[in-house]
Design an enzyme around this catalytic site. Structure first.
Site, mmCIF file in Angstrom:
data_model
loop_
_atom_site.group_PDB
_atom_site.id
_atom_site.type_symbol
_atom_site.label_atom_id
_atom_site.label_comp_id
_atom_site.label_asym_id
_atom_site.label_seq_id
_atom_site.Cartn_x
_atom_site.Cartn_y
_atom_site.Cartn_z
ATOM 1 C CB CYS A 12 -0.923 -0.003 1.210
ATOM 2 S SG CYS A 12 -2.052 -1.413 1.272
ATOM 3 C CB ALA A 13 3.949 2.079 -1.868
ATOM 4 C CB ILE A 15 4.437 5.933 -5.377
ATOM 5 C CG1 ILE A 15 4.490 6.363 -6.836
ATOM 6 C CG2 ILE A 15 4.767 4.453 -5.242
ATOM 7 C CD1 ILE A 15 4.345 7.839 -7.064
ATOM 8 C CB ALA A 16 0.565 2.072 -4.862
ATOM 9 C CE1 TYR A 59 2.969 -7.206 0.302
ATOM 10 C CE2 TYR A 59 5.063 -8.094 1.063
ATOM 11 C CZ TYR A 59 4.123 -7.084 1.053
ATOM 12 O OH TYR A 59 4.346 -5.940 1.774
ATOM 13 C CG LEU A 75 6.357 -4.534 -2.021
ATOM 14 C CD1 LEU A 75 6.700 -6.014 -2.166
ATOM 15 C CD2 LEU A 75 5.484 -4.301 -0.791
ATOM 16 C CE LYS A 98 11.587 6.512 -7.836
ATOM 17 N NZ LYS A 98 11.912 6.901 -6.427
ATOM 18 N NE ARG A 166 10.044 8.656 -0.942
ATOM 19 C CZ ARG A 166 8.828 8.130 -0.887
ATOM 20 N NH1 ARG A 166 8.306 7.815 0.299
ATOM 21 N NH2 ARG A 166 8.136 7.914 -1.988
#
Length: 335
Positions: A12-13, A15-16, A59, A75, A98, A166
């Site tokens: 559930c990032a 960016i997603a 997953y 991920l 990336k 990050r």
């Protein structure tokens, strides 16, 4: 094209949720059919929010679902290669965020798995699908800037939350992996060449251990250069300037171009510093994430090779590796 690609999303990032799932849901050739997360509450909320039919608590369960045609893997960085390989073993093509890996060696392991299965795998550099970058490359190729000799790139934001991936060094956090990779990728794209050597200056956060400020210099064939700065702890900034012998090109929002607003390129012939030779080139609104999803879906449906495959991803990782080595050695390093 008669089929619709049924996507499965791993995790559930941010960016997603912010960009990629909405883009796939509105794409021509795909829909998100399943999502998986180890956080049961979060995955159920994401599935409900985006109208995703199936939510998995692991997953592996998603990867084993025969109704899923392709995987999007956003991920944390240390899970890019192992989960992408698992997806390939389940017969699923993968669009992976990336950086594709934590180093070039790991990326080459993934390439070996890709060759063994013959399934498409792509690194999700969405910027290469935005027409502003394609136009920029065309302007360079047409000689509108004369001989292009230098690119300067800045990409920064401020993030000091220790819980954010990050800011976690052990799972691939830091500025070079997160945003510096864009500077490298787009310079290689515009120059149409690979750098010969690289040197870096890197400052690490004393608590996180991640690189929070990195500046790099890449030497390309023919004396061409990329100079870039990336940071996870500076004011939000993005800008690319391409410098030639007869003009310069500025890309004001090079990486996070808005999906619903026009973007622009600024071409200046350099006749004065007051903008006397300035020309603005408007680019219609484009969702670069949607373009990326449809391009990957077209590859699956048509069987044609990817425009940018894993060899390009490995080349980018080799440069990143060289910059990390240089930050330690203090010397130029070869990718």
């Amino acid at each position: 094209m008669t089929r619709t690609i049924r996507w499965g999303v791993l995790g559930c990032a941010g960016i997603a949720a912010k960009a990629v799932i909405p883009a796939i849901q509105s794409s021509r050739l795909g829909r998100v059919a399943a999502i998986a997360s180890r956080d049961a509450g979060r995955v159920e909320e994401m599935a409900a929010r985006f109208g995703i039919a199936r939510a998995y608590g692991s997953y592996e369960d998603l990867l084993a679902d025969p109704a899923i045609d392709a995987i999007y893997n956003p991920l944390p960085n240390h899970l890019h290669v192992p989960l992408t390989i698992r997806a390939l073993e389940h017969g699923k093509p993968v669009l992976c965020e990336k950086p594709i890996a934590l180093d070039a060696g790991e990326a080459m392991e993934l390439a070996a798995a890709q060759r063994a299965t013959g399934l498409p795998v792509a690194e999700a550099f969405m910027v290469r699908h935005h027409p502003q970058w394609r136009k920029a490359r065309a302007l360079v190729a047409e000689g509108r800037l004369g001989e292009v000799r230098a690119i300067q790139t800045i990409f920064s934001y401020y993030l000091d939350d220790p819980r954010n991936v990050r800011n976690q060094a052990d799972i691939g956090g830091g500025g070079l992996f997160d945003v510096g990779c864009y500077a490298i990728n787009t310079a290689r794209f515009l120059f149409g060449a690979e750098p010969l050597r690289a040197i870096a200056l890197m400052e690490r956060d004393p608590a996180f251990g991640t690189d929070r400020l990195t500046s790099g210099l890449l030497a390309f064939p023919g004396g061409r250069q990329l100079a870039f700065t990336c940071s996870t702890q500076l004011a939000l900034t993005q800008k690319v300037t391409v410098l030639g012998t007869r003009g310069r090109l500025e890309i004001p929002i090079p990486f996070n171009a808005p999906a619903d607003e026009a973007t622009r390129l600024v071409l200046d012939d350099g006749r004065d510093l007051a903008g006397g030779g300035r020309e603005e080139i408007a680019i219609e609104p484009v969702d670069q994430y949607r373009e990326q999803a449809d391009a990957f879906a077209e590859t699956i449906l048509s069987g044609k090779p990817l425009e940018t495959g894993l060899e390009d991803a490995i080349a980018n990782m080799k440069v990143i590796d060289a910059l990390f080595r240089s930050a330690v050695s203090g010397r130029w390093e070869e990718p």
